[in-house]
Design a protein around this motif. Structure first.
Motif, PDB file in Angstrom:
ATOM      1  N   TYR A 126       0.818  -1.209   0.000  1.00  0.00           N
ATOM      2  CA  TYR A 126       0.000   0.000   0.000  1.00  0.00           C
ATOM      3  C   TYR A 126       0.853   1.261   0.000  1.00  0.00           C
ATOM      4  O   TYR A 126       0.422   2.330  -0.471  1.00  0.00           O
ATOM      5  CB  TYR A 126      -0.960  -0.014   1.196  1.00  0.00           C
ATOM      6  N   HIS A 129       1.393   2.840  -3.447  1.00  0.00           N
ATOM      7  CA  HIS A 129       0.201   3.270  -4.181  1.00  0.00           C
ATOM      8  C   HIS A 129       0.042   4.787  -4.106  1.00  0.00           C
ATOM      9  O   HIS A 129       0.412   5.405  -3.093  1.00  0.00           O
ATOM     10  CB  HIS A 129      -1.032   2.581  -3.585  1.00  0.00           C
ATOM     11  N   SER A 253     -11.576   5.063   3.230  1.00  0.00           N
ATOM     12  CA  SER A 253     -11.470   3.742   2.608  1.00  0.00           C
ATOM     13  C   SER A 253     -10.308   3.007   3.265  1.00  0.00           C
ATOM     14  O   SER A 253      -9.514   3.601   3.996  1.00  0.00           O
ATOM     15  CB  SER A 253     -11.251   3.859   1.097  1.00  0.00           C
ATOM     16  N   GLN A 259      -7.256   0.528  -4.045  1.00  0.00           N
ATOM     17  CA  GLN A 259      -7.703   0.011  -5.328  1.00  0.00           C
ATOM     18  C   GLN A 259      -7.446   1.046  -6.433  1.00  0.00           C
ATOM     19  O   GLN A 259      -6.891   2.116  -6.197  1.00  0.00           O
ATOM     20  CB  GLN A 259      -9.184  -0.341  -5.247  1.00  0.00           C
ATOM     21  N   ASN A 263     -10.518   5.369  -3.367  1.00  0.00           N
ATOM     22  CA  ASN A 263      -9.612   5.617  -2.239  1.00  0.00           C
ATOM     23  C   ASN A 263      -9.891   7.019  -1.710  1.00  0.00           C
ATOM     24  O   ASN A 263      -9.602   8.005  -2.387  1.00  0.00           O
ATOM     25  CB  ASN A 263      -8.162   5.484  -2.699  1.00  0.00           C
ATOM     26  N   ASN A 289      -4.444  -1.599  -8.383  1.00  0.00           N
ATOM     27  CA  ASN A 289      -4.427  -1.691  -6.926  1.00  0.00           C
ATOM     28  C   ASN A 289      -3.006  -1.572  -6.386  1.00  0.00           C
ATOM     29  O   ASN A 289      -2.055  -1.342  -7.137  1.00  0.00           O
ATOM     30  CB  ASN A 289      -5.116  -2.977  -6.463  1.00  0.00           C
TER      31      ASN A 289
END
Length: 334
Positions: A126, A129, A253, A259, A263, A289
């Motif tokens: 994560y 991202h 989220s 995703q 988000n 994602n």
């Protein structure tokens, strides 16, 4: 590079399939090899994905000269062993979180990475991202003033599926809110903030004897508090908020499963009205994602000859500090 990077995957668990899907979706590298010790799940895995090479021996995959980057998807307590072996073989390494379940073994593994000068990333996907990047950017603006309190919670019903030697919810789930707390504190106050803190924690043990449900309160030397909770034996739930001197950020989220869309971040002042700026309601889109973002960033780093990613992704020194925080949480909750 003259040819696409070849991935080798150690392990055939659920997360291996998630990463294989991400490699295929990113489409700029090659799903080259997989290794699994148990024949039935290995056959099931290779029925689904088209690999050039299939091994029943992890060491054989590591030794394959065509493998460029190794994804270690084994249970947590085995990670350090194969980080060391992959580093000794000169391979780039993506190791699933948590890096280990033992502080001394963490040090040995990261020493091997440094000694052999190989790329390394802990798979807190994560953090690669755009959602994590946006959170980081917002905090840099000091839109909420000085940070006062951090609250994070991550629960999921995974207790029936995890290896007992992976040491429970802390190293399987707690690493997520803790790692985001670590990023926030590091960004606001620098690495020295982790040289002094107090921790109080409570824990409940599950059927396997590991901590399955635990809360911790961190008090840092500058007065900032972090209240974290994780559990592995009831339903999916995530929350994360940062309270500042002027307002707060709340992640609407799941920040740990970002995703391609949906988000969401909410920003507000303490007077109860949303701030009438671009920070009021924010939705972050991305090409895919968090796992797809992770594959992309690993590829780009290796194409540039880098040995680590930049923040907000976890660098080796960040992985070390996060393991120390987890270790202290475990000790306080035991």
């Amino acid at each position: 590079m003259s040819k696409p990077l070849n991935w080798g995957i150690l392990g055939t668990s659920f997360i291996s399939a998630v990463m294989a899907d991400a490699i295929l979706a990113e489409a700029n590298t090659h799903l080259y090899a997989v290794a699994g010790r148990s024949l039935a799940p290995l056959n099931d895995f290779t029925d689904k994905y088209d690999f050039d090479k299939v091994y029943q021996d992890y060491d054989a995959l590591i030794a394959d000269p065509q493998v460029d980057v190794i994804y270690i998807a084994l249970p947590n307590h085995l990670h350090h062993e194969y980080v060391i072996k992959a580093a000794q073989a000169g391979k780039a390494i993506l190791c699933e979180k948590s890096l280990s379940v033992d502080m001394a073994k963490t040090q040995v593994a990261l020493d091997a990475v440094a000694e052999h000068k190989v790329f390394f990333l802990e798979g807190l996907m994560y953090l690669t991202h755009p959602f994590a990047q946006k959170i980081s950017q917002l905090l840099q603006t000091k839109a909420i003033g000085e940070i006062k309190v951090i609250r994070g919670n991550y629960c999921a019903a995974i207790s029936e599926f995890v290896n007992p030697e992976s040491k429970g919810t802390l190293y399987n789930l707690g690493c997520y809110p803790l790692s985001l707390m670590h990023l926030v504190m590091q960004q606001a106050f620098g690495d020295d903030i982790f040289s002094g803190y107090q921790i109080q924690a409570f824990g409940r043990r599950g059927k396997d004897g590991n901590i399955c449900d635990t809360s911790a309160n961190f008090l840092f030397n500058n007065g900032v508090q972090a209240q974290l909770h994780t559990a592995e034996d009831f339903g999916m739930y995530s929350s994360f908020s940062i309270l500042g001197s002027e307002g707060y950020l709340e992640l609407k989220s799941n920040p740990w499963l970002p995703q391609a869309s949906g988000n969401k971040i909410y920003f507000a002042k303490y007077d109860g009205e949303g701030n009438e700026t671009e920070f009021e309601h924010i939705e972050v889109d991305a090409p895919g994602n968090g796992f797809v973002s992770q594959v992309t960033q690993v590829r780009e780093a290796l194409e540039q000859g880098l040995l680590e990613l930049a923040r907000p992704a976890a660098r080796p020194q960040d992985s070390f500090t996060m393991m120390q925080l987890l270790t202290d949480w475990e000790a306080a909750a035991s």
